[in-house]
Design an enzyme around this catalytic site. Structure first.
Site, PDB file in Angstrom:
ATOM      1  N   HIS A  27     -17.387 -24.628  -2.706  1.00 23.07           N
ATOM      2  CA  HIS A  27     -17.497 -24.032  -4.038  1.00 23.07           C
ATOM      3  C   HIS A  27     -17.768 -22.543  -3.947  1.00 23.07           C
ATOM      4  O   HIS A  27     -18.205 -22.012  -2.916  1.00 23.07           O
ATOM      5  CB  HIS A  27     -18.607 -24.720  -4.855  1.00 23.07           C
ATOM      6  CG  HIS A  27     -19.997 -24.225  -4.553  1.00 23.07           C
ATOM      7  ND1 HIS A  27     -20.553 -23.116  -5.163  1.00 23.07           N
ATOM      8  CD2 HIS A  27     -20.944 -24.682  -3.693  1.00 23.07           C
ATOM      9  CE1 HIS A  27     -21.785 -22.931  -4.705  1.00 23.07           C
ATOM     10  NE2 HIS A  27     -22.040 -23.859  -3.825  1.00 23.07           N
ATOM     11  N   CYS A  28     -17.508 -21.862  -5.075  1.00 20.70           N
ATOM     12  CA  CYS A  28     -17.883 -20.453  -5.223  1.00 20.70           C
ATOM     13  C   CYS A  28     -18.545 -20.315  -6.586  1.00 20.70           C
ATOM     14  O   CYS A  28     -19.309 -21.190  -6.994  1.00 20.70           O
ATOM     15  CB  CYS A  28     -16.670 -19.537  -5.060  1.00 20.70           C
ATOM     16  SG  CYS A  28     -15.324 -19.823  -6.235  1.00 20.70           S
ATOM     17  N   ALA A  29     -18.252 -19.251  -7.314  1.00 21.47           N
ATOM     18  CA  ALA A  29     -18.840 -19.074  -8.644  1.00 21.47           C
ATOM     19  C   ALA A  29     -17.924 -19.581  -9.752  1.00 21.47           C
ATOM     20  O   ALA A  29     -18.398 -19.946 -10.825  1.00 21.47           O
ATOM     21  CB  ALA A  29     -19.179 -17.606  -8.891  1.00 21.47           C
ATOM     22  N   GLY A  50     -14.163 -20.782  -8.829  1.00 19.10           N
ATOM     23  CA  GLY A  50     -13.047 -21.570  -8.327  1.00 19.10           C
ATOM     24  C   GLY A  50     -12.039 -20.825  -7.486  1.00 19.10           C
ATOM     25  O   GLY A  50     -11.413 -21.422  -6.599  1.00 19.10           O
TER      26      GLY A  50
END
Length: 459
Positions: A416-418, A420
C-alpha cells in the site's frame, strides 16, 4: 490597471509553471519547459513575437527549453552572468533593467536561496504614462505559502541557502507593493517546493499575511522548513548539468515499434518495458515482467526517480497518443528517446500467458489479518510512514524498492501507499520478481476507520 497579458503554461505532472507575457505585439517567456512547441503555439495564437527568454535559475527538476526556444526564435536568452554555463547567453545581474517592447520593464532581482544565483524578475507596465508594478516572476524563491527548498545543492550549502531564502523573500516583500502579483515557477506539486499549496494565485500582500517565510522570524522559519524536508527524485542530479550545457530541442517523433518477441527480449535483457495504462487495467492483465507507471499519476517523476539512469525504456500504450504523451513527459526530465514502443493491449505485447494480481481495500486487509498472516508493505516515504503506519507494516519507500526487493519478507505481500499509484508501481515490481501479492487501491485515510491499528504521532 495594467492590461498586459500573462499566460501561465502549466506542467501539472511536474508541479511547475512557465509564463508567456506580452503587450499585444512582443512577448517574453519565463522558465520554459523542454517541449517548446507549446510556447510556439501560444505565440501563434496570440499573434506576438518573442524577443526575450528569462531563466530564474539553473533548474533542478526539469530540463529547460530556454536555450532551444531562443535558438528557434532568435530571442535573447537571459541567464544570470554568474551561472557557469557552456552556451552563449545575455548575462544578467542584480538590478539590471531589460526593456521588452514599448511598455514592459523587467528588473532582475538577486534572490538566492533555492540556488546561489537565483534571480526573480519584477515586471512594471510603463505604457500610457503608467509606472505600475504588475508582479514578480519569483521562480523558486517566494512561492504560494512556501519557498523553494534550499537543500538541492547538497548538505554543505543548505545552512547558507536556507537563510538566503528567508532574506530573499523579505527583499521581494519590501521592494514590491502589496497588490503586486506573485508568479512562481514551483509550488504546484514540484519536489522543488519546501511545502505544497492549493493556491492558484497570490499577491505580495497575501503572502505577507500567510507565508511562514514572511510571518516567522528567521530561526523559526529555518528550523521548521528544514525539519519538514523529505527526499527528492534521483533524476534531479542530472538536471542542472543538462541545463548548464544548453539543451537542444527534443525529438518527439515516434520511436521504433517492437513486437511481442522483441519486448520479451528487452525484458530479459534487464531493460524497462513500461505499461502506461491505469493500475486497474494493469492488475487485471499485463505482459510478464512489465512495469506499471500509469499516465494517470506522477508518471515522469516516479519513472525518472526509480530507473537507473541510462536504462533503455520501452513504452506500451493503448494508443499512439498515450505513447506521445509519455514521450513528452520524459523529455522534460532528460530521457530523450525511448528504445521502442508498442500500442494495443497486453495480449499484443506478450507471447506468453499474461500475468495479473489481485487488488483490494484496507477493509479487505483488516479482514484477512483475522484469518492469516500476511506481509504488509508500506511504500510511502519514511516521513509518511513514521507519522502514522499500520502496526507491523514493513516500510521500504518506493524510490528504494527496486534495489531492495530481496528485503521484502517471504510470504503473501499486501502493498500500500497513500492513494494507490505508488502501490501499483511497487506491485508491478514485485510481480516481475515472481512474488505473490495484493495491491491495495485505497486511501490511507480509510485504514484506521476499518479497524486497522495505526501507530505513530499522527495516528
Amino acid at each position: 490597471m495594467s492590461n498586459l497579458t500573462i499566460v501561465p503554461i502549466e506542467t501539472p505532472t511536474l508541479g511547475d509553471r512557465s509564463y508567456l507575457v506580452h503587450d499585444g505585439a512582443v512577448a517574453f517567456v519565463v522558465d520554459p519547459q523542454r517541449d517548446i512547441d507549446r510556447v510556439l503555439a501560444l505565440l501563434d495564437e496570440h499573434g506576438v513575437r518573442l524577443t526575450h527568454v528569462f531563466e530564474t535559475h539553473i533548474h533542478n527538476d526539469y530540463v529547460t527549453g530556454g536555450f532551444a526556444l531562443a535558438e528557434r526564435t532568435g530571442a535573447q536568452y537571459l541567464v544570470n552572468g554568474e551561472d557557469d554555463v557552456s552556451f552563449t547567453r545575455t548575462p544578467l545581474a542584480d538590478g539590471q533593467v531589460v526593456e521588452v517592447g514599448g511598455r514592459m520593464r523587467v528588473t532582475a532581482l538577486a534572490t538566492p536561496g533555492h540556488t546561489f544565483t537565483h534571480l526573480s524578475y519584477a515586471l512594471t507596465d510603463t505604457g500610457a504614462g503608467l509606472d505600475q508594478s504588475v508582479g514578480v516572476f519569483s521562480g523558486g524563491s517566494l512561492l504560494y505559502g512556501a519557498t523553494g527548498r534550499p537543500d538541492l545543492l547538497g548538505p554543505d550549502h543548505t545552512h547558507d541557502l536556507v537563510r538566503h531564502q528567508h532574506a530573499s523573500a523579505h527583499r521581494l516583500a519590501d521592494l514590491l507593493p502589496d497588490d503586486a502579483e506573485v508568479f512562481p515557477t514551483h509550488g504546484f506539486g514540484s519536489f522543488c517546493s519546501a511545502t505544497q499549496s492549493d493556491a492558484t494565485s497570490s499577491t505580495i500582500g497575501r503572502e505577507k499575511q500567510a507565508n511562514p517565510v514572511l510571518t516567522q522570524d528567521e530561526q523559526t522559519y529555518v528550523d521548521e522548513l528544514l525539519a519538514g524536508l523529505g527526499p527528492w527524485p534521483a533524476y534531479y542530479a542530472h538536471m542542472a548539468p543538462a541545463n548548464a550545457a544548453g539543451p537542444s530541442e527534443p525529438d518527439l517523433s515516434a520511436p521504433a515499434v517492437a513486437d511481442a518477441a522483441e519486448l520479451r527480449r528487452r525484458i530479459e535483457a534487464g531493460e524497462w518495458v513500461v505499461d502506461l495504462r491505469s493500475r486497474t487495467a494493469f492488475a487485471a492483465g499485463h505482459a510478464p515482467g512489465t512495469l506499471n507507471f500509469g499516465l494517470d499519476g506522477g508518471f515522469a517523476t516516479y519513472l525518472g526517480w526509480l530507473v537507473a539512469w541510462g536504462t533503455p525504456i520501452t513504452l506500451l500504450g493503448e494508443t499512439a497518443e498515450d505513447v506521445a504523451e509519455a514521450q513528452r513527459e520524459l523529455v522534460r526530465i532528460g530521457i530523450d528517446r525511448p528504445a521502442a514502443h508498442a500500442t494495443g493491449g497486453p495480449e499484443d505485447w506478450s507471447d506468453r500467458e499474461l500475468s495479473s494480481f489481485a487488488t483490494a481495500t484496507f477493509a479487505d486487509l483488516a479482514q484477512v489479518r483475522h484469518h492469516r498472516e500476511v506481509v504488509v508493505l508500506d511504500v510511502r516515504r519514511a516521513d509518511e510512514h513514521d507519522a502514522a503506519r499500520i502496526d507491523g507494516a514493513v516500510n521500504i519507500p518506493l524510490h528504494e524498492l527496486w534495489d531492495r526487493l530481496a528485503e521484502v519478507p517471504a510470504g503473501e505481500v499486501w502493498v500500500h501507499c497513500a492513494g494507490g499509484y505508488r502501490a501499483s508501481v511497487a506491485a508491478s515490481m514485485l510481480d516481475a520478481a515472481g512474488r505473490s501479492l495484493v495491491a491495495i487501491d485505497d486511501s490511507f485515510d480509510n485504514a484506521e476507520q476499518v479497524g486497522l491499528h495505526l501507530v505513530g504521532p499522527a495516528a
